[in-house]
Enzyme design. Structure first.
Site, PDB file in Angstrom:
ATOM      1  N   LYS A   6       0.846  -1.185   0.000  1.00 54.13           N
ATOM      2  CA  LYS A   6       0.000   0.000   0.000  1.00 54.13           C
ATOM      3  C   LYS A   6       0.886   1.241   0.000  1.00 54.13           C
ATOM      4  O   LYS A   6       1.741   1.403   0.876  1.00 54.13           O
ATOM      5  CB  LYS A   6      -0.909  -0.017   1.222  1.00 54.13           C
ATOM      6  N   ASP A  21     -15.404   1.007   8.502  1.00 56.82           N
ATOM      7  CA  ASP A  21     -15.534   1.007   7.039  1.00 56.82           C
ATOM      8  C   ASP A  21     -15.603  -0.414   6.487  1.00 56.82           C
ATOM      9  O   ASP A  21     -14.916  -0.759   5.516  1.00 56.82           O
ATOM     10  CB  ASP A  21     -14.360   1.766   6.408  1.00 56.82           C
TER      11      ASP A  21
END
Length: 363
Positions: free
Chosen positions: A37, A134
């Protein structure tokens, strides 16, 4: 020690940055793949928060594993890049995985397996005092399974929005009031923005609904319309054609009173989810017993919450569902034992108690 880093391909790009597939080679020529990431300086704090949470959750099943204990840095023409290497999910996100099926609808046995695994991940997250904030198909990764009971397994990822229980994000009062991704969020996330484990469970209901229907919740609605409906107590529509236990599970996740959703541990007891089969036990009887037990636990949780809020001092007896009318005495004994297991989430123990009473062990 890593001696070589080889870019393989871009996996996905998002508002936070992008994820690359990278092959690392060690001194002994062994190699492995990692999903790295990448974020620029403006998202640095979010990435720091994510690795801090992942390090605390390291070793927990159903949580993606970070490779290493610190962020890596590199430079590009756009500035400094911060990197977080993660284990690679060869099947991609759940969102991408669903595209492999007709109309994006997953087979029911697979839905049950994946829902159970997601809740197991939330048990670990909530147990460490965090709220993911989330939960959605993009933040659930799919891996081939080594287990004979399931072809796939899933792990929760992307902890950039993760908060401690009770925390309010600094951006909540500045941006449009969403604590997470709009279509998967709960009424209280719109109303006050306080992080609580119950909002993750609403998101699980949205996710399970999407796996059954292949359609995102609130499909076709604008953000303003979604906010208005949530604030008025509405939830995404649940089709009547869904199996009854699936509808009950989703309706529990969509309870307008957050505490009535129970906890991730309690939802694992729901009859929708796979559980060990007990020899000689009729499936219908087992489902009925566990469903009533589950409802009793969530109702007791809600009742306790209301007693505390309203400062009621007198203890009123719990009104019981009148099932097994001809065995009222037997049920009373069952209830007494269940209440002593108030905080237990051991499904084997609960089913054993049920079996033992049915065979007269506690008479």
């Amino acid at each position: 020690m890593q001696t070589n880093e080889e870019f393989v391909k871009r996996l996905r790009k998002g508002a936070y940055g992008f994820v690359n597939l990278v092959r690392y080679t060690n001194d002994d020529n062994s190699s492995y793949l990692a999903a790295v990431k990448n974020s620029y300086q403006k998202d640095y704090q979010s990435l720091v928060r994510e690795i801090q949470v992942l390090l605390q959750l390291k070793g927990c099943p159903r949580i993606v594993t970070c490779l290493g204990d610190s962020l890596q840095q590199s430079f590009s023409r756009f500035g400094e890049i911060h990197k977080l290497p993660l284990e690679y999910a060869s099947e991609g996100s759940l969102n991408a995985f669903m595209n492999n099926y007709a109309d994006r609808k997953l087979p029911e046995p697979l839905i049950k397996d994946l829902a159970r695994m997601i809740l197991e991940g939330l048990v670990s997250i909530h147990g460490h005092g965090y709220v993911h904030c989330d939960i959605k198909p993009d933040n659930v990764l799919v891996f081939p399974s080594s287990s004979t009971s399931s072809s796939y397994e899933v792990k929760i990822c992307d902890f950039g929005n993760c908060l401690e229980k009770g925390e309010v994000p600094l951006c909540w009062e500045i941006n449009f009031p969403w604590l997470g991704t709009a279509i998967y969020m709960s009424p209280e996330s719109v109303r006050d923005g306080i992080a609580d484990m119950f909002l993750d469970l609403w998101s699980v209901g949205c996710l399970v609904l999407e796996m059954y229907t292949g359609v995102s919740p609130w499909e076709g609605l604008e953000l303003d319309d979604i906010a208005t409906r949530l604030l008025s107590g509405q939830a995404p529509e649940i089709p009547e054609i869904l199996p009854s236990d699936a509808k009950d599970f989703i309706q529990t996740c969509f309870s307008t009173e957050p505490e009535e959703r129970g906890s991730a541990s309690e939802l694992l007891l729901h009859p929708l989810l796979p559980r060990p089969q007990v020899e000689g036990e009729e499936e219908e009887t087992s489902n009925s017993f566990l469903l009533n037990l589950f409802k009793l636990r969530t109702r007791r949780r809600g009742s306790e919450k209301k007693v505390t809020t309203d400062a009621v001092s007198d203890k009123k007896p719990l009104k019981l569902l009148r099932f097994w009318k001809k065995k009222a005495t037997l049920f009373k004994r069952t209830l007494n034992i269940v209440l002593r297991l108030k905080k237990s989430t051991d499904l084997f123990s609960l089913v054993f108690v049920h079996q033992g009473l049915a065979r007269g062990f506690y008479s």
